[in-house]
Design an enzyme around this catalytic site. Sequence first.
Site, short mmCIF file in Angstrom:
data_model
loop_
_atom_site.label_atom_id
_atom_site.label_comp_id
_atom_site.label_asym_id
_atom_site.label_seq_id
_atom_site.Cartn_x
_atom_site.Cartn_y
_atom_site.Cartn_z
N ILE A 527 1.09 -1.50 -0.06
CA ILE A 527 0.10 0.33 -0.47
C ILE A 527 0.98 1.00 0.13
O ILE A 527 0.79 2.59 -0.07
CB ILE A 527 -1.21 -0.08 1.14
CG1 ILE A 527 -0.33 -0.80 2.61
CG2 ILE A 527 -2.05 -0.87 0.71
CD1 ILE A 527 -0.51 0.21 3.84
N VAL A 529 5.13 2.96 0.34
CA VAL A 529 6.40 2.59 0.20
C VAL A 529 6.97 3.70 1.33
O VAL A 529 7.03 5.01 0.71
CB VAL A 529 7.86 2.92 -0.93
CG1 VAL A 529 9.26 2.80 -1.64
CG2 VAL A 529 6.36 2.47 -1.79
N GLY A 530 8.10 2.99 2.20
CA GLY A 530 8.61 3.83 3.38
C GLY A 530 9.98 4.34 2.55
O GLY A 530 10.51 3.36 1.79
N ASP A 646 7.75 16.78 12.58
CA ASP A 646 7.10 16.24 10.47
C ASP A 646 6.03 16.58 10.69
O ASP A 646 5.19 15.79 9.82
CB ASP A 646 7.91 15.55 10.09
CG ASP A 646 8.14 15.25 8.81
OD1 ASP A 646 7.84 16.83 8.67
OD2 ASP A 646 8.54 14.53 8.13
P1 AMP Z 1 5.49 5.68 6.01
O1 AMP Z 1 6.63 5.33 5.69
O2 AMP Z 1 4.44 5.50 6.98
O3 AMP Z 1 5.58 7.49 4.87
O4 AMP Z 1 4.30 5.17 5.47
C1 AMP Z 1 4.76 5.25 3.63
C2 AMP Z 1 2.64 5.13 3.04
O5 AMP Z 1 2.30 3.71 3.45
C3 AMP Z 1 1.88 6.15 3.45
O6 AMP Z 1 1.24 6.97 3.11
C4 AMP Z 1 0.67 5.49 3.82
O7 AMP Z 1 0.36 5.66 2.08
C5 AMP Z 1 0.95 3.61 3.98
N1 AMP Z 1 1.05 3.88 5.50
C6 AMP Z 1 1.31 3.62 6.25
N2 AMP Z 1 1.08 3.51 7.72
C7 AMP Z 1 -0.44 3.31 6.75
C8 AMP Z 1 -1.45 2.66 8.13
N3 AMP Z 1 -1.60 2.47 9.16
N4 AMP Z 1 -2.50 2.10 7.33
C9 AMP Z 1 -2.67 2.20 6.22
N5 AMP Z 1 -1.72 2.82 5.25
C10 AMP Z 1 -0.88 3.14 5.72
#
Ligand code: AMP
Length: 884
Positions: A527, A529-530, A646
């Site tokens: 869903i 990419v971090g 942030d």
């Molecule tokens: P992050 O690395 O935390 O910025 O996560 C990257 C992307 O994954 C985010 O922009 C969301 O689209 C998705 N994401 C992260 N955590 C969640 C969550 N708990 N539920 C749904 N989507 C998530």
Amino acid sequence: MIWKDTENDKVQHVWEYGEWEIAQQALNGSLLYNYFICNVGAGEQDNWLRTTFIQRHPTATRVFVEMRFVVRDCNSFGADSLTCKETFNLHTSEADADIGTSFRKGQFRKVATIAPDEISGVGDMQINTETRVVDNLSRKGFYLAFQDIGACVAIYSVRVYYKTCPATVKSLAAFPETVAGGENQALREVAGACVENAVSEDQPRIYCTVDGEWVVPVGQCQCRPGYEPKNDSCQECKPGFFKTSVSNEACEHCPKNTEPSSSGALSCPCLQGFYRAPNDPLTAACSGLPSAPQNLAATTAQMAVGKLQLSWSPPADTGGRTDITYNVVCDRCEGSVCQPCGEKVRYDPSNTDLKEISVIISELEPHLNYTFTVEARNGVSHLCIAKRSVALSNTKNLVNNKLVPEYRITDFTVKCSLQEKDEEKNKVTTYTVLVLEKNSVQIIDLSPSTVYLFKVQALSPEGNPGSYSMEQEFSTPAEGKCRKKVKPQLKPLKTYVDPHTYEDPNTAVLKFASEIHPTHVSKQKVIGVGEFGEVYRGILKAPGRKEAAVAIKTLKPGYTEKQRQDFLSEASIMGQFCHQNIIRLEGVVTKFKHVMIVTEYMENGALDKYLRDHDGEMSSFQLVGMLRGIAAGMKYLSDMSYVHRDLAARNILVNSKLECKVSDFGLSRVLEDDPEGTYTTSGGKIPIRWTAPEAIAYRKFTSASDVWSFGIVMWEVMAFGERPYWDMSNHEVMKAINEAFRLPAPMDCPSAVYQLMLQCWLQDRSKRPRFQDIVSLLDKLLKSPDSLKAIADFDPRVSIRLPSTSGSDGSPFRSVSEWLESIKMSQYSENFSMAGIVSMEQVLQMKSEDIRNIGVRLPGHLKRIAYSILGLKDQTSTLSVFAV
Ligand code: AMP
């Protein structure tokens, strides 16, 4: 004689007719006028006296006629008494208009013969009062007439009136003043309305009797949640009280372990560290986590090799609940390396959700060392990560040789320091070391307004000390102003612990996050990419727990130890938080190759994208509701002394209930993770558009700089995910902010909300509101939605960032679709072309109803297009008033 028209209090005079005469008479010093006649002994009589036209109230079908009169005794007339009468007749005639003097007897119907109760003699005047009903009236008005048939009579007054049931409030329903019915409608049904802040399923009704009395109220109005009945109205619950449902019960005191509510509360929020289980009613006390089970011990008496019995006693503190269960975790250790015991080990009756206080464990390997951890849980444990457990280590000898375990805790030392509340001196004086034989202690005689630090150390029976626990800070409340001696109470000040304060960051993860077995998580779909790897949607099925949708953050293969620690630091931070508006950590997988962080799943993803996808589709009320949630999460973080650094809409996640939760807690994340991060001259990487000037200039990151960022988030939300400062460069943004420029109000933004943004962007950070102020202000706005009606001034050219009359190359828009694209309304291209609007000249002619007629229905979109046209017109200096 006068007529009193009871409806409008107008005084009317009667018409004189026939032989009736008007006379004046003094009685008890005041002058009385009367109409009189006394043609006794003059043969047959038929003398009429008629009133003027009496207007009828449209619903009064029944009027009362009260007459005051005198009749002379016929015997007093001697010989003339033969034809003398002692009565007169009352008649009425209905009409739709005043017929003036054209009187005809035939038009009248007789109402009654009026006889006196008491007859008057000479010099002895007896005034009689008689009332008669004139019923079934239906026309605009009526006349009354008095027919004399040969009596000696004087009429002093006639009062004509109808009855009403007065305006009233019954069972919290208000009913208007109602004219009483007549013979043909003896009970008049009246619909009422619930008083303010009361509701009912059916419209309340009541009946008005002919006598002007209310009877049989039907339907029950009840006060809304947050209100209680008092003196025929619904009044807000007082602070410290609450009411959850529609009812006429009184507001209740906030239950135990809740924060005192403000007035009109629907519920009382739990104190920090206390929770409600999903099935707990809002009227129940909030409960805490249980303390660890006590007296954990193992025995192998009368058991085969490889089998032992663990037993323990219940926790000293059940958290105020009765639903205590226990989980037993088994780790197999070789040297200092431990790993889960795996599926082979058997537990009787089970290792999870145990109600019993013992368990038999079998299939243990005699040559291995085991650590058993018993965790006490209750109905709210799943809401928070903090575990309370006891561990029993080094059971090798026990399993092997049937001996007692090598190590048991018998004594504790509690070290208590006093921290003086003088920030400048910051003096810490060590006071006391207590050695105890039990694992709890009550400390009394503490000074008020003082911060105490405590840490605990375990001692083995031989007196060998273990390492000290983390230091816990407590502060005692201030002494009462009235100098009354108050007994100080301990109040924990829970603060965030920076995982970096741990020598080994892995210890921090273990402390703040539960370990999840990788077989309990399954990935379904990527869903996002971090920085460290993919984010998946998946399912968590932990033993004894319901299946839950989760987000799974993974660490890409080939990571270094430093990357692993940075990745897991987010879990160490997140695991310390427990709040409705902070993303919840379910746990981590650290003991296996594929390291993962598992959090609750947020169906609607990141807030900025969600808003852009739903541009114009939400009301200000909904948007402010989302901001309230984010502010509540930030208040919690700032209360824990955590500075986010942030805060931006892209780092807020939205679930299916549109609840917003703050996320993104990595330690190095601002420096590396965020694509908005920009290197500054001081070397850090900072999301310029969201960051307060002092944080950009000299890295002064505080809760006040988070408040600045919150202001930017407010702007993003109210502008449906628009990019702050549009296409200005970071350099231009910093310059503008330095020159006191601030973002203008987004379109349709309530004035109160924009004012709050401006407060968040005050240069002097000490003047900015605190999150606590922001939450209460947003609550206030949500409580009286009318306060959102005043809209802040909006300049369409600045705020939608229209490229004015020109496309990107400076020439006028070449097509309608180019223009629509520039204002992000391309989805309506077809609506315009289908309606035959193909040139910008035609667009400039459009009125708001034309825009609606071609199928633009959402108010937000309608306004955006209309404002854009207004801006275009302004630029072409053919400004005309444009109604939106
Ligand atoms: P992050 O690395 O935390 O910025 O996560 C990257 C992307 O994954 C985010 O922009 C969301 O689209 C998705 N994401 C992260 N955590 C969640 C969550 N708990 N539920 C749904 N989507 C998530």
